[in-house]
Write an enzyme that holds these catalytic residues in place. Structure first.
Site, PDB file in Angstrom:
ATOM      1  N   GLY A  31     -41.205  21.907  67.235  1.00  0.00           N
ATOM      2  CA  GLY A  31     -40.082  21.270  67.044  1.00  0.00           C
ATOM      3  C   GLY A  31     -38.788  22.058  66.876  1.00  0.00           C
ATOM      4  O   GLY A  31     -39.043  23.266  66.642  1.00  0.00           O
ATOM      5  N   GLN A  36     -30.643  25.435  64.893  1.00  0.00           N
ATOM      6  CA  GLN A  36     -31.324  26.487  64.638  1.00  0.00           C
ATOM      7  C   GLN A  36     -30.816  27.442  65.992  1.00  0.00           C
ATOM      8  O   GLN A  36     -31.238  28.418  65.908  1.00  0.00           O
ATOM      9  CB  GLN A  36     -32.680  26.090  64.868  1.00  0.00           C
ATOM     10  CG  GLN A  36     -33.356  25.812  63.669  1.00  0.00           C
ATOM     11  CD  GLN A  36     -34.784  25.513  63.651  1.00  0.00           C
ATOM     12  OE1 GLN A  36     -35.346  24.493  64.391  1.00  0.00           O
ATOM     13  NE2 GLN A  36     -35.747  26.569  63.321  1.00  0.00           N
ATOM     14  N   CYS A  78     -42.040  28.036  60.580  1.00  0.00           N
ATOM     15  CA  CYS A  78     -40.420  27.470  61.206  1.00  0.00           C
ATOM     16  C   CYS A  78     -40.004  28.628  62.031  1.00  0.00           C
ATOM     17  O   CYS A  78     -40.285  29.826  61.754  1.00  0.00           O
ATOM     18  CB  CYS A  78     -39.685  27.512  59.883  1.00  0.00           C
ATOM     19  SG  CYS A  78     -37.898  27.183  60.372  1.00  0.00           S
ATOM     20  N   LEU A  79     -39.542  28.214  63.322  1.00  0.00           N
ATOM     21  CA  LEU A  79     -39.073  29.314  64.147  1.00  0.00           C
ATOM     22  C   LEU A  79     -37.936  30.030  63.697  1.00  0.00           C
ATOM     23  O   LEU A  79     -37.827  31.237  64.053  1.00  0.00           O
ATOM     24  CB  LEU A  79     -38.740  28.457  65.492  1.00  0.00           C
ATOM     25  CG  LEU A  79     -40.079  27.724  66.207  1.00  0.00           C
ATOM     26  CD1 LEU A  79     -39.232  27.043  67.362  1.00  0.00           C
ATOM     27  CD2 LEU A  79     -41.170  28.801  66.877  1.00  0.00           C
ATOM     28  N   HIS A 120     -39.178  18.122  58.654  1.00  0.00           N
ATOM     29  CA  HIS A 120     -38.855  19.376  58.982  1.00  0.00           C
ATOM     30  C   HIS A 120     -37.595  19.599  59.599  1.00  0.00           C
ATOM     31  O   HIS A 120     -36.503  20.334  59.111  1.00  0.00           O
ATOM     32  CB  HIS A 120     -39.932  20.212  59.640  1.00  0.00           C
ATOM     33  CG  HIS A 120     -39.762  21.613  59.558  1.00  0.00           C
ATOM     34  ND1 HIS A 120     -40.392  22.584  58.844  1.00  0.00           N
ATOM     35  CD2 HIS A 120     -38.935  22.388  60.404  1.00  0.00           C
ATOM     36  CE1 HIS A 120     -40.004  23.837  59.132  1.00  0.00           C
ATOM     37  NE2 HIS A 120     -38.909  23.703  60.164  1.00  0.00           N
ATOM     38  N   GLU A 121     -37.441  18.970  60.746  1.00  0.00           N
ATOM     39  CA  GLU A 121     -36.452  19.230  61.623  1.00  0.00           C
ATOM     40  C   GLU A 121     -35.013  18.522  61.105  1.00  0.00           C
ATOM     41  O   GLU A 121     -34.133  18.989  61.137  1.00  0.00           O
ATOM     42  CB  GLU A 121     -36.548  18.917  63.127  1.00  0.00           C
ATOM     43  CG  GLU A 121     -37.799  19.547  63.854  1.00  0.00           C
ATOM     44  CD  GLU A 121     -37.873  20.739  63.809  1.00  0.00           C
ATOM     45  OE1 GLU A 121     -36.851  21.467  63.665  1.00  0.00           O
ATOM     46  OE2 GLU A 121     -39.065  21.501  63.734  1.00  0.00           O
ATOM     47  N   HIS A 124     -33.386  20.658  58.476  1.00  0.00           N
ATOM     48  CA  HIS A 124     -32.666  21.603  59.193  1.00  0.00           C
ATOM     49  C   HIS A 124     -31.158  21.022  59.602  1.00  0.00           C
ATOM     50  O   HIS A 124     -30.213  21.564  59.450  1.00  0.00           O
ATOM     51  CB  HIS A 124     -33.188  22.007  60.600  1.00  0.00           C
ATOM     52  CG  HIS A 124     -34.104  23.111  60.379  1.00  0.00           C
ATOM     53  ND1 HIS A 124     -34.050  24.230  59.830  1.00  0.00           N
ATOM     54  CD2 HIS A 124     -35.584  23.328  61.033  1.00  0.00           C
ATOM     55  CE1 HIS A 124     -34.873  25.227  60.042  1.00  0.00           C
ATOM     56  NE2 HIS A 124     -35.983  24.546  60.696  1.00  0.00           N
TER      57      HIS A 124
HETATM   58 ZN    ZN Z   1     -37.747  25.089  61.088  1.00  0.00          ZN
END
Ligand code: ZN
Length: 161
Positions: A31, A36, A78-79, A120-121, A124
């Site tokens: 995701g 981000q 998380c990226l 999660h997204e 963000h």
């Molecule tokens: Zn993340």
């Protein structure tokens, strides 16, 4: 930063979506939220198959949580924080209303990992990160770990992988 509502699906939005899907698959991750990658729009992409099944790609514009049910605790990465995994409690099931790339309203419900990815997204897009869900002590430990790696010059390199 919190994101802005997408009023109209323009070529800019379509190009952004393509770039985000590419970035997510290359990472690899399941995701990605637009902020981000430095974009201001309320737009997320999720693909639990990381590109293996094109029909499993979710592109959601202006997603809003409509209902939450149950709970689950699981490991989350998380990226934006490479190599950091955290045990995070989330709802087990979520219903989300959004707009698709044709500008049409869509509703999606997810359980388990899909619910986790959606929450999660969306977090963000609200200008938060999953770090807000852990204890202050754990949060401090993660921040210290990141600062240490930045000092060592290891953070930028890690983030690119
Ligand atoms: Zn993340």
């Amino acid at each position: 930063r919190p994101t802005r509502k997408v009023e109209k699906v323009t070529e800019e939005i379509r190009a952004l979506t393509r770039a985000m899907v590419e970035t997510m698959h290359a990472a690899p991750g399941v995701g990605l939220a637009a902020n981000q990658v430095g974009s201001p729009w309320r737009l997320l992409v999720i693909d639990l198959t990381v590109g293996d099944e094109p029909s499993h790609l979710n592109v959601l514009l202006n997603p809003e949580i409509k209902a939450l049910e149950g709970s689950q605790v699981g490991e989350e990465g998380c990226l934006s924080f490479p190599d950091v995994t955290l045990d995070i409690e989330r709802a087990f099931r979520v219903e989300v209303a959004a707009m698709d790339l044709d500008g049409k309203p869509v509703e999606i419900s997810g359980e388990g990992l899909l619910a986790r990815a959606l929450l999660h997204e969306i977090e963000h897009l609200d200008g938060e990160t999953c770090l807000r869900n852990v204890s202050p002590l754990k949060r401090e430990l993660v921040k210290r770990q990141i600062r240490k790696r930045m000092k060592a010059g290891d953070w930028v390199a890690a983030a690119a992988t």
